[in-house]
Write a protein that holds these residues in place. Structure first.
Motif, mmCIF file in Angstrom:
data_model
loop_
_atom_site.group_PDB
_atom_site.id
_atom_site.type_symbol
_atom_site.label_atom_id
_atom_site.label_comp_id
_atom_site.label_asym_id
_atom_site.label_seq_id
_atom_site.Cartn_x
_atom_site.Cartn_y
_atom_site.Cartn_z
ATOM 1 N N ASP A 154 4.619 -0.064 -1.926
ATOM 2 C CA ASP A 154 3.931 -0.046 -0.636
ATOM 3 C C ASP A 154 3.207 1.263 -0.353
ATOM 4 O O ASP A 154 2.454 1.357 0.618
ATOM 5 N N ILE A 155 3.441 2.271 -1.163
ATOM 6 C CA ILE A 155 2.897 3.587 -0.875
ATOM 7 C C ILE A 155 1.394 3.626 -1.151
ATOM 8 O O ILE A 155 0.907 3.040 -2.110
ATOM 9 N N MET A 156 0.650 4.303 -0.255
ATOM 10 C CA MET A 156 -0.788 4.414 -0.411
ATOM 11 C C MET A 156 -1.274 5.737 0.167
ATOM 12 O O MET A 156 -0.610 6.336 1.025
ATOM 13 N N THR A 157 -2.447 6.167 -0.277
ATOM 14 C CA THR A 157 -3.045 7.394 0.259
ATOM 15 C C THR A 157 -3.221 7.278 1.774
ATOM 16 O O THR A 157 -3.681 6.259 2.271
ATOM 17 N N GLY A 158 -2.847 8.335 2.464
ATOM 18 C CA GLY A 158 -2.983 8.371 3.923
ATOM 19 C C GLY A 158 -1.750 7.935 4.682
ATOM 20 O O GLY A 158 -1.660 8.160 5.901
ATOM 21 N N TYR A 159 -0.787 7.313 4.000
ATOM 22 C CA TYR A 159 0.425 6.869 4.677
ATOM 23 C C TYR A 159 1.368 8.055 4.912
ATOM 24 O O TYR A 159 1.336 9.050 4.204
ATOM 25 N N PHE A 160 2.247 7.905 5.905
ATOM 26 C CA PHE A 160 3.268 8.903 6.194
ATOM 27 C C PHE A 160 4.636 8.400 5.731
ATOM 28 O O PHE A 160 4.874 7.190 5.671
ATOM 29 N N VAL A 161 5.512 9.345 5.423
ATOM 30 C CA VAL A 161 6.894 9.038 5.054
ATOM 31 C C VAL A 161 7.786 9.770 6.046
ATOM 32 O O VAL A 161 7.525 10.918 6.402
ATOM 33 N N ARG A 162 8.846 9.105 6.503
ATOM 34 C CA ARG A 162 9.763 9.738 7.428
ATOM 35 C C ARG A 162 11.208 9.436 7.059
ATOM 36 O O ARG A 162 11.484 8.542 6.249
#
Length: 427
Positions: free
Chosen positions: A417-425
């Motif tokens: 699901d990870i993509m450029t511009g996404y945030f991780v928390r």
């Protein structure tokens, strides 16, 4: 038109019928390129931004002039409107600066200009005879005749004063069907009328009306009194100061939150729902935009408001969330900000892909390998990326167990699901 009150308004907000009319534009803040990218990624239909000294955020939430072509290229590529702010109230000595800024803007025109001062709008027309002009909240438009005045003066949209209640908004909408109405629905509020405050000028000789506010309303003051009651309201405390560590922030207004009224505002025909926050972080923009995008999409299809809505908004909150003046019954505090233990802090933003399972990240807070995390996927999706499913490297390829705020690092994971511009928390 039916009379609007808190009771029938609540029943309308719970209606699950699809909305067939045109939906409001989701208008999000863009204080710099990263915040602009976050707004676009997480569902903004439009953004508002500024450059120079006349956009009411000159102290640290504006673009450099040379950045505007890149910014507008990004918005155009994603079919997002970009509105440029020149919404300060300049004095006579500042008028040449207005003209100089507009001259610079002619080299890279936006989709619209946000302004408040009639003199500034008159000058805008000289440089941009046909550009859409949007009236800023600073103009304190509080009735239909004022909205019609701005229409006759050449404006295509009017941001209504935040001091209005639901009845006022409905009446103005009914009397101004040919004027686009815009409304703030989330974010910080000013203790002064429509943000036209003089505290900063008085205390620090920096005018809020020229974008140089030092936010004295958020300062901590030492109380010399505790509470007061008004003469005709015996036994009812009108103002109370609560101290923490010997000081209090009694001037500070609660933050606005109208998430539960998105459906009603959409049915009313409001043209744009605006999020405050050009000085807030990019992760704030991402999380709040994601929530209001999901709320608008749910209203459009007749779906229920997503369950995690309030948690997502509270995760960004530093002050209580309130309906402010919107309800006819008066201000109502919705929820208090969470404790540090309840928060899910943002740990990183994905910057670019560096390989099949390798991503360059910008670290926002300390991130250790044993931490369970979740990815902020647009649409309020939060897939897990648990400890053991990822690893870290320095940008030179050296394996590490922890990465630190303010640095860049390499994240290795096969999370799909990870993509450029996404945030991780934190999970």
């Amino acid at each position: 038109m039916n009379k609007i009150n808190s009771e029938n308004l609540t029943s309308q907000t719970k209606s699950m019928k699809p909305i067939n009319c045109e939906m409001p534009e989701l208008l999000c803040p863009a204080g710099n390129m990263e915040k602009l990218s976050a707004a676009v990624t997480y569902g903004a239909d439009a953004v508002y931004l500024g450059a120079g000294d006349l956009n009411l955020r000159s102290a640290g939430a504006g673009f450099q002039w040379e950045e505007l072509p890149e910014a507008f290229a990004l918005t155009k590529a994603n079919n997002v409107q970009a509105y440029f702010c020149i919404n300060a109230y300049p004095r006579e000595k500042d008028l040449d600066l207005v003209k100089k800024d507009l001259e610079k803007l002619t080299k890279c025109p936006p989709d619209g200009i946000i302004a408040a001062d009639p003199g500034v709008i008159r000058i805008i027309k000289q440089f941009f005879p046909s550009i859409p002009i949007h009236i800023s909240t600073q103009a304190n438009t509080g009735n239909s005749e004022a909205a019609k005045f701005w229409k006759e003066f050449g404006a295509s949209r009017v941001n209504l004063a935040r001091e209005l209640c639901v009845t006022d908004i409905a009446d103005i909408a009914a009397k101004c069907p040919d004027i686009e109405l815009e409304l703030f629905v989330h974010g910080a509020m000013c203790m002064a009328i429509s943000g036209r405050c003089f505290l900063s000028s008085w205390l620090n000789d920096r005018s809020a009306n020229m974008g140089r506010c030092t936010h004295p309303c958020r300062f901590e003051y030492k109380a010399t009194g505790l509470r007061v009651e008004e003469k005709t309201r015996p036994g009812n405390d009108v103002w109370e100061t609560i101290e923490e560590d010997g000081h209090t922030t009694f001037f500070a207004a609660e933050d606005l939150c109208l998430i539960h009224y998105v459906r009603w505002l959409s049915r009313l025909g409001v043209a744009a729902l605006k999020i405050e926050g050009r000085t807030k972080s990019s992760s704030y923009v991402a999380q709040v935009a994601d929530v209001y995008r999901a709320a608008l999409d749910a209203a459009k299809t007749g779906s229920a408001l997503p369950e995690r809505t309030m948690f997502e908004l509270l995760n960004t909150a530093t002050r209580p969330l309130s309906t402010a003046f919107f309800k006819t019954s008066g201000p109502s505090t919705i929820a208090q900000p969470p404790s540090a233990e309840e928060r899910k802090p943002i740990v990183a933003r994905i910057q670019e892909k560096r390989g099949d399972d390798c991503w360059l990240v910008s670290v926002k807070s300390r991130w250790e390998l044993e931490k369970d995390t979740e990815i902020l996927v647009p649409g309020l999706k939060r897939p897990a990326m648990n400890a053991g499913s990822y690893s870290f490297e320095t940008i030179h390829g050296e394996a590490v167990d922890v990465i630190h705020s303010g640095t860049q690092a390499l994240l290795r994971t096969d999370q799909p699901d990870i993509m450029t511009g996404y945030f991780v928390r934190s999970a």
